[in-house]
Write an enzyme that holds these catalytic residues in place. Structure first.
Site, PDB file in Angstrom:
ATOM      1  CB  ALA A 143      72.404  26.304  42.180  1.00 28.25           C
ATOM      2  CG  HIS A 144      70.917  28.983  36.267  1.00 27.11           C
ATOM      3  ND1 HIS A 144      70.700  27.933  35.388  1.00 27.11           N
ATOM      4  CD2 HIS A 144      70.343  30.071  35.719  1.00 27.11           C
ATOM      5  CE1 HIS A 144      70.029  28.393  34.347  1.00 27.11           C
ATOM      6  NE2 HIS A 144      69.790  29.679  34.512  1.00 27.11           N
TER       7      HIS A 144
END
Length: 124
Positions: free
Chosen positions: A84-85
């Site tokens: 994920a970011h």
């Protein structure tokens, strides 16, 4: 200083539960440990409330959130994975991070001091 960071190894098990102040577990996504005040940020409209040394607590993050990482003591998100970011940018910046906590944005309050341990995936 408002926040403390301690470096360490990687490990941990996600999926723990809030235990009357005992904390919560998620995925360890950025190494280290940091203690600081919580700042729950739900959208870009909240960015101006974020201060140097705050623990960023959010449902998730995206590239528009990246400028906050340079000021964050640690990152905690409700959702996410190791790709994920929030996970990727936290590792890039060397910031402790725990993702996939589930309900951190509901359970944690602005100003509450927590310790984020990105080595084991805990928020206490």
């Amino acid at each position: 200083p408002r926040a403390r960071r301690v470096r360490g190894g990687v490990g941990g098990t996600p999926g723990g539960r809030w235990k009357g102040g005992g904390g919560r577990h998620g995925l360890p996504a950025g190494r280290g440990r940091a203690t600081g005040p919580v700042r729950v940020i739900r959208s870009g409209e909240d960015f101006e409330r974020f201060r140097e040394g705050d623990v960023l607590v959010a449902p998730s993050t995206n590239p528009a959130w990246t400028p906050l990482f340079s000021r964050a003591a640690a990152i905690v998100t409700d959702t996410g994975s190791l790709m994920a970011h929030a996970s990727l940018v936290a590792r890039e910046y060397g910031i402790p991070a725990v993702v996939g906590v589930g309900d951190a944005t509901v359970r944690l309050r602005d100003g509450e001091v927590v310790t984020v341990d990105g080595n084991v995936g805990s928020v206490r």
